[in-house]
Scaffold this active site. Structure first.
Site, PDB file in Angstrom:
ATOM      1  N   HIS A 129       0.823  -1.210   0.000  1.00  0.00           N
ATOM      2  CA  HIS A 129       0.000   0.000   0.000  1.00  0.00           C
ATOM      3  C   HIS A 129       0.859   1.263   0.000  1.00  0.00           C
ATOM      4  O   HIS A 129       0.491   2.270  -0.619  1.00  0.00           O
ATOM      5  CB  HIS A 129      -0.962  -0.033   1.187  1.00  0.00           C
ATOM      6  N   HIS A 186       6.096 -14.008   6.916  1.00  0.00           N
ATOM      7  CA  HIS A 186       6.559 -12.902   7.751  1.00  0.00           C
ATOM      8  C   HIS A 186       5.515 -12.513   8.779  1.00  0.00           C
ATOM      9  O   HIS A 186       5.802 -12.376   9.976  1.00  0.00           O
ATOM     10  CB  HIS A 186       6.910 -11.693   6.877  1.00  0.00           C
ATOM     11  N   GLU A 216       5.763 -12.888  12.670  1.00  0.00           N
ATOM     12  CA  GLU A 216       5.231 -11.731  13.384  1.00  0.00           C
ATOM     13  C   GLU A 216       3.737 -11.561  13.094  1.00  0.00           C
ATOM     14  O   GLU A 216       3.346 -10.642  12.383  1.00  0.00           O
ATOM     15  CB  GLU A 216       5.971 -10.448  12.967  1.00  0.00           C
ATOM     16  N   HIS A 248      15.119 -13.606   7.799  1.00  0.00           N
ATOM     17  CA  HIS A 248      14.042 -14.376   8.426  1.00  0.00           C
ATOM     18  C   HIS A 248      14.198 -15.869   8.154  1.00  0.00           C
ATOM     19  O   HIS A 248      13.992 -16.696   9.052  1.00  0.00           O
ATOM     20  CB  HIS A 248      12.684 -13.886   7.930  1.00  0.00           C
TER      21      HIS A 248
END
Length: 315
Positions: A129, A186, A216, A248
């Site tokens: 976004h 993620h 997360e 990650h």
């Protein structure tokens, strides 16, 4: 007699002039047509990913560039990273990578008038976004510039179901008969985070021993572990649901520290193997991105030439 010869010479001169004019006419017409027909607007694709500072992390996702060029011959291709932190780390090493606004400005300065900004994110969360907002703002500053935005990997129910099939197909090679499959994404606190439990549901419908959690967000590690223990499985194949092979994957998912998913699953009594192929390494996943890119191209082609065009995400 003299007057007759003069008339004959004038007649021959007129005929010669007419002939030369006739011969020149096609050339003049062609030159006129060329002057009236402007060169086609240059078109570019801006591929945008979160980025990574790990060596070789983007090897898999960069496989999409030749696929873009093959699908859209003649387009120019540029890259940008949305992560300011990654760009800063790379800059300290002397590696300059553009932000999306920087990459758009460079393309504009080069005379590009049509740009498709293709997100290589997994879900339409905060990163996407922000990218869409930046592209819209940039397009509004130039009435001759037309920009369309291709959606991330998962943007509707069809994408969810397609991605679930792609993931299961990719995990099949080397899977042991008693292994559960666990992917780790993620995660996000953005409303688009609902895509993760939706994808987990789609996976479970296709394979009851397929699970999805997030580093997360929701589903959490505890959510996934509880379901694994309830199922009675003893072995797990652990994989990332991430675009690139970065921090990650190497640390939070498969690292040797006590708080990694691999270590915590092992501590819970499960036999864990890992496959760190990023989702961009799945050819089917790249096909989903390419499909979104094709839809964005259709939007550009449908617009009337010269019409002011604010950027928008297209489905």
């Amino acid at each position: 007699m003299l007057l007759s010869r003069l008339n004959n010479r004038l007649g021959r001169a007129c005929v010669l002039a007419l002939a030369l004019t006739a011969l020149a006419a096609p050339v003049l017409a062609a030159e006129s047509a060329q002057a009236k027909d402007p060169a086609p607007a240059r078109t570019a694709v801006l591929l945008v990913t979160f980025g990574s500072s790990h060596a070789g992390a983007l090897d898999q996702v960069r496989r999409i560039e030749p696929e873009v060029r093959a699908a859209h011959p003649g387009v120019e291709v540029a890259w940008a990273y949305t992560s300011a932190k990654v760009r800063q780390i790379l800059a300290q090493r002397g590696e300059k990578v553009d932000s999306p606004p920087e990459a758009l400005a460079k393309l504009q300065a080069q005379g590009v008038k049509r740009i498709v900004v293709q997100s290589l994110h997994v879900i339409p969360g905060a990163e996407f976004h922000d990218l869409a907002r930046e592209a819209r703002a940039f397009a509004h500053r130039d009435k001759e510039l037309r920009v369309a935005i291709g959606w991330p990997l998962v943007s509707d129910t069809e994408d969810l179901q397609a991605l679930a099939r792609i993931m299961l197909r990719a995990a099949a090679p080397g899977r042991q008969a008693d292994q559960a499959l666990v992917w780790v994404g993620h995660g996000t606190h953005h409303p688009a985070g609902v895509a993760y439990p939706a994808l987990a549901f789609a996976l479970a419908q296709a394979d009851p021993r397929a699970y999805l959690g997030t580093v997360e967000g929701y589903p959490s590690f505890d959510d996934v572990l509880g379901r694994l223990q309830a199922s009675g499985v003893k072995a797990v194949k652990l994989m990332p649901l991430l675009t690139v092979l970065g921090e990650h994957s190497k640390q939070d998912i498969a690292g040797d520290d006590a708080d990694s998913w691999k270590s915590r699953l092992t501590a819970a009594g499960l036999a864990v193997t890992t496959d760190l192929t990023p989702v961009a390494g799945y050819s089917g996943a790249r096909d989903l991105w390419l499909g979104h890119l094709a839809k964005a191209f259709k939007e550009l082609q449908a617009e009337k030439s010269g019409q002011a065009k604010p950027a928008r995400a297209t489905k």
